[in-house]
Design a protein around this motif. Structure first.
Motif, mmCIF file in Angstrom:
data_model
loop_
_atom_site.group_PDB
_atom_site.id
_atom_site.type_symbol
_atom_site.label_atom_id
_atom_site.label_comp_id
_atom_site.label_asym_id
_atom_site.label_seq_id
_atom_site.Cartn_x
_atom_site.Cartn_y
_atom_site.Cartn_z
ATOM 1 N N THR A 1 6.125 3.123 -4.878
ATOM 2 C CA THR A 1 6.448 3.494 -4.012
ATOM 3 C C THR A 1 6.841 4.731 -3.400
ATOM 4 O O THR A 1 7.999 5.133 -3.821
ATOM 5 N N ALA A 2 6.853 5.540 -2.636
ATOM 6 C CA ALA A 2 6.635 6.355 -1.566
ATOM 7 C C ALA A 2 8.070 6.458 -1.354
ATOM 8 O O ALA A 2 9.608 6.953 -1.062
ATOM 9 N N GLN A 3 8.598 5.002 -0.354
ATOM 10 C CA GLN A 3 9.903 4.701 -0.189
ATOM 11 C C GLN A 3 10.715 3.899 -1.238
ATOM 12 O O GLN A 3 12.058 3.975 -0.488
ATOM 13 N N VAL B 1 4.436 13.227 -9.310
ATOM 14 C CA VAL B 1 4.169 12.729 -8.078
ATOM 15 C C VAL B 1 2.643 12.496 -8.449
ATOM 16 O O VAL B 1 1.794 13.477 -8.012
ATOM 17 N N ILE B 2 2.106 11.277 -7.998
ATOM 18 C CA ILE B 2 1.111 10.582 -8.072
ATOM 19 C C ILE B 2 0.227 9.554 -6.986
ATOM 20 O O ILE B 2 0.912 8.615 -6.731
ATOM 21 N N ASP B 3 -0.754 10.165 -6.523
ATOM 22 C CA ASP B 3 -1.475 9.429 -5.206
ATOM 23 C C ASP B 3 -2.447 9.259 -5.433
ATOM 24 O O ASP B 3 -3.683 10.867 -4.811
ATOM 25 N N ILE B 4 -3.681 9.129 -6.589
ATOM 26 C CA ILE B 4 -4.846 9.391 -6.856
ATOM 27 C C ILE B 4 -5.718 8.726 -5.114
ATOM 28 O O ILE B 4 -6.748 9.971 -6.292
ATOM 29 N N LEU B 5 -5.733 7.896 -4.258
ATOM 30 C CA LEU B 5 -6.481 7.980 -3.248
ATOM 31 C C LEU B 5 -6.078 8.397 -2.452
ATOM 32 O O LEU B 5 -5.364 7.845 -1.050
ATOM 33 N N ARG B 6 -6.264 9.315 -1.929
ATOM 34 C CA ARG B 6 -6.760 10.705 -2.620
ATOM 35 C C ARG B 6 -5.576 12.519 -2.981
ATOM 36 O O ARG B 6 -6.458 13.176 -3.164
ATOM 37 N N ILE C 1 0.421 25.127 -1.900
ATOM 38 C CA ILE C 1 -0.182 24.086 -0.534
ATOM 39 C C ILE C 1 1.587 23.749 0.358
ATOM 40 O O ILE C 1 2.075 23.184 -0.635
ATOM 41 N N ILE C 2 1.226 23.732 1.235
ATOM 42 C CA ILE C 2 2.584 23.466 1.657
ATOM 43 C C ILE C 2 2.075 21.808 2.203
ATOM 44 O O ILE C 2 1.632 21.269 3.056
ATOM 45 N N PRO C 3 3.132 20.345 1.524
ATOM 46 C CA PRO C 3 3.224 19.510 2.326
ATOM 47 C C PRO C 3 3.639 19.023 3.392
ATOM 48 O O PRO C 3 5.123 19.142 3.504
ATOM 49 N N VAL C 4 3.204 18.311 4.920
ATOM 50 C CA VAL C 4 3.921 18.458 5.594
ATOM 51 C C VAL C 4 3.897 16.890 6.381
ATOM 52 O O VAL C 4 2.939 16.058 5.410
ATOM 53 N N LEU C 5 5.100 16.527 6.762
ATOM 54 C CA LEU C 5 4.984 14.547 6.870
ATOM 55 C C LEU C 5 3.708 14.610 8.376
ATOM 56 O O LEU C 5 3.793 13.359 8.563
ATOM 57 N N THR C 6 3.773 15.349 9.749
ATOM 58 C CA THR C 6 3.402 15.234 10.575
ATOM 59 C C THR C 6 2.021 15.998 11.165
ATOM 60 O O THR C 6 2.408 17.659 10.166
ATOM 61 N N PRO C 7 1.406 15.774 11.451
ATOM 62 C CA PRO C 7 0.263 17.517 11.985
ATOM 63 C C PRO C 7 0.810 17.693 12.885
ATOM 64 O O PRO C 7 0.087 19.379 12.833
ATOM 65 N N GLY D 1 1.206 10.743 0.445
ATOM 66 C CA GLY D 1 1.769 11.415 -1.205
ATOM 67 C C GLY D 1 2.423 12.227 -0.131
ATOM 68 O O GLY D 1 4.014 12.800 -1.253
ATOM 69 N N THR D 2 2.354 13.356 0.272
ATOM 70 C CA THR D 2 3.044 13.949 1.351
ATOM 71 C C THR D 2 4.703 13.309 1.137
ATOM 72 O O THR D 2 5.781 14.129 1.118
ATOM 73 N N LEU D 3 4.718 12.262 2.009
ATOM 74 C CA LEU D 3 6.078 11.465 1.889
ATOM 75 C C LEU D 3 6.837 11.756 0.073
ATOM 76 O O LEU D 3 8.334 12.049 0.188
ATOM 77 N N ALA D 4 6.002 11.241 -0.205
ATOM 78 C CA ALA D 4 6.749 11.075 -2.381
ATOM 79 C C ALA D 4 7.260 11.527 -2.516
ATOM 80 O O ALA D 4 8.465 12.485 -3.008
#
Lengths: 238, 238
Positions: free
Chosen positions: B8-10, B24-29, B45-51, B105-108
Motif C-alpha cells: 500500500t502507498a501508506q 509505482v503501480i496503481d492499475i485502477l487507474r 505529469i504533475i501528481p498532486v495530493l488535493t484538487p 497512486g499520487t500518494l504512493a
C-alpha cells in the motif's frame, strides 16, 4: 460471512477488528508455541510486550509460571524457555501459567484485543479453530508478519484456514487480501513447506539449526485444541 | 538484484526506498492514465495530493494544462477529465501538461520521491519498464493499494513485472511479499482478469459501467513507453 486478511501486526487497528472475530497467526513460532502449550495443559498464557513486563508479572504470580519467548529467535536472558514449540512438553508446562513475549505475535494479539472474539491459531490447530469459526459473523485473519513486513508462512496459514472455511460454508465473501492468501495456499497444492522454505524467516531459523521446529510448525491439524483470548490471557476454549 | 513489493502507498517510507529503484503501480487507474498520457505526448505529469493544489498549479502554469483525476472514481468538480485512460487521447493531451490527483497512486508517488530512481508502471507499459529496470540495483515495486488496503490488481501487475524480470535476469532475490506477488500472478496462468475481477475495486468500476476502462487497464504491453519521476514531475524516459 466476510473474511479479511491483515498482513502485519502493525496494520491492526481497533476499527479493523471491532465487531469482528479475529484470529492471530504467527507460525514461526509464537502461535505454534501457544498451541502446543495449551494442548499440553498450560492453565493460561499471558502475552506481554517486553521481558521486563514478563519478570514483573512472574514476581506477582509466583512460582507456578514459566517465562518463554524470544528476541531475534534467541532465548531471552533469565527466561526458562525460548520460542520452540518442542520445549513446551507436558512435563514442562502442565498446570503452569506461561508468560510469553515474542517479536511479532504478542504485538498482534495486543493490537487485536478489541475484537468481539479473539482466537490464536497455527497450522497445528487450524481445523479445530475453523470448527469454532463457522458460526462467526465477519472474520479477520491477522498475519503477524515480521517487524512490519509481510511473511509467506503466516499468509499460507491464513490461506489454509480460508480453504477449510470454504469447505464448510457457502457464501464466503473474501477481501482482496483474503483472495490473495487463498490463491497463494492453493498454488502450493498443499505442499506448503516448499513455498514457505523460500521465505526469509524460514531461512533464518534454518541457519540457526531449528530444523525440527520448522517441521513441527508446518504440521497441519496435529492438535484438536482451540485457543481463545478471555480479556486477560489465552485459555483453552475447546 | 533484490526485489521487494510494498502492498500500500501508506507503507512506503524513506527507509524502504532510499538507495533503491522504485516502481509505482496503481492499475485502477492512476498509472494506467499516466502511461496513456505520456504515450500520447503529454509534456509532463504533475501528481498532486488535493484538487486545491491542482487548481493552484494550473493558475501558475497557464492554459496549456489539463486537470485530471478522481475522488471515489468520480470526476472532480472543475476538472477537465476524470481517471479513465481512454480520455487521454492525442487530441486531448499532446504537448500539454497533465496535473493529476487520485486517491492512491499520487500518494504512493509522493511517498517514494526519495528513491534513487522512480518509475511509473502499469500493465500497459510493463515490458518497456522492465527493459529499463534490468540494470538497476535493488528494486521496490510499490502497489498503491486502496486507502491503505491491499489490492489484487496492483499485486498482479507486480507479479507480472517480476515474471518479466525473471525471464531476463539470473540471481533475482525476492522478499516474501515479492514471492507472494509472483505466485499470485503465476496462479492465474496469464488470465489476470479472471482473478482481478474478483477484487473490490474492479467491481466498483464495473458497477459504474467502466467496462472499457477495465479492458484497457489489463491490456499488457500495449505501449513501448517508460515513465520516470525527474524530481518535479513525471516525464517520458524512453
Amino acid at each position: 460471512m466476510k473474511i479479511d486478511v491483515i498482513n502485519t501486526a502493525q496494520e491492526v487497528t481497533s476499527k479493523k477488528v471491532k465487531g469482528k472475530t479475529s484470529v492471530v497467526i504467527d507460525i514461526l513460532r509464537a502461535t505454534s508455541v501457544m498451541t502446543t502449550a495449551i494442548q499440553n495443559n498450560a492453565t493460561q498464557i499471558i502475552p506481554v510486550l517486553t521481558p521486563e513486563d514478563a519478570f514483573q508479572i512472574k514476581s506477582k504470580k509466583g512460582n507456578n509460571t514459566i517465562l518463554g519467548g524470544e528476541r531475534n529467535a534467541e532465548l531471552i536472558e533469565g527466561f526458562d524457555y525460548g520460542n520452540s514449540p518442542l520445549s513446551y512438553t507436558k512435563e514442562v508446562i502442565e498446570n503452569k501459567c506461561l508468560i510469553i513475549t515474542t517479536t511479532n505475535g504478542t504485538l498482534a494479539i495486543k493490537n487485536a484485543v478489541e475484537s468481539d472474539e479473539l482466537f490464536i491459531a497455527s497450522f497445528l490447530n487450524a481445523q479445530a479453530t475453523v470448527n469454532q469459526l463457522i458460526n462467526s459473523n465477519d472474520i479477520v485473519l491477522i498475519c503477524s508478519g515480521n517487524n512490519g513486513v509481510y511473511t509467506l508462512e503466516d499468509n499460507l496459514c491464513a490461506g489454509f484456514i480460508i480453504s477449510l472455511l470454504n469447505a464448510k460454508l457457502e457464501n464466503v465473501d473474501l477481501t482482496d487480501s483474503a483472495i490473495a492468501s487463498l490463491s497463494l495456499y492453493q498454488s502450493t497444492k498443499t505442499n506448503v513447506v516448499k513455498l514457505a522454505s523460500k521465505g526469509y524467516h524460514y531461512n533464518v531459523l534454518k541457519s540457526k539449526q531449528f530444523d525440527d521446529d520448522l517441521t513441527e510448525c508446518f504440521t497441519p491439524n496435529k492438535y484438536d485444541v482451540v485457543l481463545k483470548w478471555n480479556g486477560e490471557s489465552i485459555i483453552k476454549a475447546v
